[in-house]
Design a protein around this motif. Structure first.
Motif, PDB file in Angstrom:
ATOM      1  N   UNK A  64      -4.254  -2.814   7.178  1.00 53.65           N
ATOM      2  CA  UNK A  64      -4.113  -3.449   8.484  1.00 53.65           C
ATOM      3  C   UNK A  64      -2.639  -3.704   8.757  1.00 53.65           C
ATOM      4  N   UNK A  65      -2.313  -3.985  10.002  1.00 51.45           N
ATOM      5  CA  UNK A  65      -0.928  -4.216  10.393  1.00 51.45           C
ATOM      6  C   UNK A  65      -0.719  -5.699  10.662  1.00 51.45           C
ATOM      7  N   UNK A  76       4.538   0.376  18.056  1.00 53.11           N
ATOM      8  CA  UNK A  76       5.013   0.518  16.677  1.00 53.11           C
ATOM      9  C   UNK A  76       3.921   0.148  15.682  1.00 53.11           C
ATOM     10  N   UNK A  77       3.086  -0.809  16.054  1.00 55.95           N
ATOM     11  CA  UNK A  77       1.949  -1.160  15.196  1.00 55.95           C
ATOM     12  C   UNK A  77       1.031   0.040  15.025  1.00 55.95           C
ATOM     13  N   UNK A  78       0.766   0.768  16.112  1.00 57.71           N
ATOM     14  CA  UNK A  78      -0.077   1.952  16.020  1.00 57.71           C
ATOM     15  C   UNK A  78       0.546   3.029  15.159  1.00 57.71           C
ATOM     16  N   UNK A  79       1.826   3.271  15.363  1.00 61.25           N
ATOM     17  CA  UNK A  79       2.529   4.288  14.580  1.00 61.25           C
ATOM     18  C   UNK A  79       2.512   3.917  13.091  1.00 61.25           C
ATOM     19  N   UNK A  80       2.826   2.656  12.810  1.00 59.73           N
ATOM     20  CA  UNK A  80       2.893   2.227  11.407  1.00 59.73           C
ATOM     21  C   UNK A  80       1.522   2.206  10.744  1.00 59.73           C
ATOM     22  N   UNK A  81       0.462   2.011  11.531  1.00 58.13           N
ATOM     23  CA  UNK A  81      -0.881   2.029  10.937  1.00 58.13           C
ATOM     24  C   UNK A  81      -1.193   3.395  10.341  1.00 58.13           C
ATOM     25  N   UNK A  82      -0.610   4.438  10.907  1.00 58.97           N
ATOM     26  CA  UNK A  82      -0.745   5.781  10.341  1.00 58.97           C
ATOM     27  C   UNK A  82       0.179   5.942   9.150  1.00 58.97           C
ATOM     28  N   UNK A 117       0.983   5.002  19.998  1.00 64.09           N
ATOM     29  CA  UNK A 117       1.597   4.917  18.679  1.00 64.09           C
ATOM     30  C   UNK A 117       0.772   5.615  17.615  1.00 64.09           C
ATOM     31  N   UNK A 118      -0.556   5.408  17.662  1.00 65.61           N
ATOM     32  CA  UNK A 118      -1.443   6.086  16.710  1.00 65.61           C
ATOM     33  C   UNK A 118      -1.349   7.602  16.890  1.00 65.61           C
ATOM     34  N   UNK A 119      -1.402   8.058  18.137  1.00 66.24           N
ATOM     35  CA  UNK A 119      -1.332   9.499  18.413  1.00 66.24           C
ATOM     36  C   UNK A 119      -0.030  10.087  17.881  1.00 66.24           C
ATOM     37  N   UNK A 190      10.669   8.214  12.224  1.00 63.05           N
ATOM     38  CA  UNK A 190      10.414   8.369  13.652  1.00 63.05           C
ATOM     39  C   UNK A 190      11.336   9.396  14.310  1.00 63.05           C
ATOM     40  N   UNK A 191      12.614   9.372  13.969  1.00 65.40           N
ATOM     41  CA  UNK A 191      13.577  10.278  14.599  1.00 65.40           C
ATOM     42  C   UNK A 191      13.772  11.577  13.822  1.00 65.40           C
ATOM     43  N   UNK A 192      13.031  11.753  12.749  1.00 68.91           N
ATOM     44  CA  UNK A 192      13.194  12.955  11.926  1.00 68.91           C
ATOM     45  C   UNK A 192      12.240  14.061  12.371  1.00 68.91           C
ATOM     46  N   UNK A 193      12.630  15.274  12.044  1.00 68.44           N
ATOM     47  CA  UNK A 193      11.771  16.425  12.291  1.00 68.44           C
ATOM     48  C   UNK A 193      10.450  16.258  11.535  1.00 68.44           C
ATOM     49  N   UNK A 194       9.352  16.543  12.191  1.00 72.87           N
ATOM     50  CA  UNK A 194       8.036  16.362  11.572  1.00 72.87           C
ATOM     51  C   UNK A 194       7.883  17.162  10.288  1.00 72.87           C
TER      52      UNK A 194
END
Length: 324
Positions: A64-65, A76-82, A117-119, A190-194
């Motif tokens: 959980x976040x 950011x919470x959504x992104x970090x949950x991944x 963020x999750x997406x 976040x700013x890096x190449x996938x």
């Protein structure tokens, strides 16, 4: 630098102290861990592992976040949950397969930011979000994610396999920055190449599959040394670590750095003959690794700096995290 003051600050760090309640969970669920007889790793590691035959293991984890992040920046919470769930699977040398989530929404205006963020996290790490559950009329806002991974059963990196005499390695992507709203969130993804971000995950799989690392954890809320202590408790050992050998981005003060949650950061233990290969391999993927100390039999984590030594955590009477 006031070394002793720094160590005492780490002992009182919320990322460490908030883990104490894990002990009650373990006690209450102890009879439920392995009712099937197929669980080979249960509570106390980054993920649990279930034997599915043919030398394969399914890994399951959930995170959980913190409400502080959800309330200030739902995207950011959504992104970090991944991110945090992918790292839990990666830390064990496994391949992340898919995720599901539980979202509780009280303030409808955060809903789209959370989902974006999750997406974006799924696209960054190339791990699909395949379902979940929504509470659209909750009394507060929260998000939790569960993840499944897969690995060879005999190639897992675990928290239980650190051995006396092994070297301690700290490995962190130093090419990052503190999140603008969360100073202890060292953002390296976040700013890096996938492709690079995904390669950092498969790099840990390589270490596991080639038997270079048997014990390890991803650096999480307790910070670098707190995460190491979780590993030591699970393995029933201690360590001596030299502060100045820990990889650091020199723009960040030590007190913030040691508490940070990096986007890509791990603690490992390894045989001395494997250390140079581990360090060189990770460097190819923007992860700076270094030998910072050694595993010892005494169940304490000692940190040295210049001519000083400080006992940061002591398991002799009570485990710091009560997680093993």
């Amino acid at each position: 630098m006031d070394f002793k003051a720094l160590m005492k600050e780490l002992q009182e760090f919320e990322g460490v102290t908030r883990k104490n309640s894990i002990g009650k969970v373990i006690d209450l669920l102890s009879e439920a861990y392995n009712v099937s007889g197929d669980v080979i790793i249960d509570i106390g590691d980054d993920a649990s592992a279930i034997d599915i035959g043919n030398n394969q293991a399914i890994l399951i984890a959930a995170d959980g976040i913190w409400g502080q992040i959800m309330n200030v920046n739902p995207y950011w919470a959504g992104y970090c949950s991944v991110l945090v769930n992918v790292n839990d699977i990666a830390a064990m040398g496994a391949k992340p397969i898919a995720m599901v989530n539980i979202m509780s929404i009280h303030h409808e205006e955060i809903y789209e930011d959370l989902l974006r963020g999750i997406k974006d996290g799924c696209l960054k790490f190339n791990v699909p979000m395949v379902g979940g559950h929504l509470h659209p009329d909750a009394e507060n806002d929260s998000v939790g994610v569960a993840i499944v991974g897969i690995a060879q059963k005999d190639k897992l990196i675990t928290s239980f396999d650190a051995k006396v005499g092994e070297k301690v390695i700290v490995a962190i992507d130093l090419d990052g920055k503190p999140h603008e709203m969360f100073a202890l969130n060292w953002d390296t993804t976040y700013d890096k190449d996938s492709k690079l971000v995904q390669n950092q995950i498969t790099a840990v799989q390589y270490l596991a599959e080639n038997d270079l690392v048997k014990a390890g954890k991803d650096i999480s809320n307790p910070g670098i040394l707190g995460t190491l202590e979780m590993l030591l408790e699970a393995s029933g050992v201690g360590a001596i670590v030299n502060l100045e050998d820990i990889p650091i981005n020199n723009e960040i003060p030590w007190n913030n750095w040691l508490k940070s949650y990096p986007g890509s950061g791990f603690v490992f233990t390894a045989k001395e003959e494997n250390c140079d290969k581990i360090i060189g391999y990770l460097k190819e993927y923007s992860i700076e690794a270094n030998v910072v100390g050694e595993i010892i039999a005494e169940k304490s984590l000692f940190v040295t700096y210049n001519d000083e030594q400080f006992e940061l955590f002591n398991q002799k009477n009570n485990h710091v995290f009560k997680s093993s």
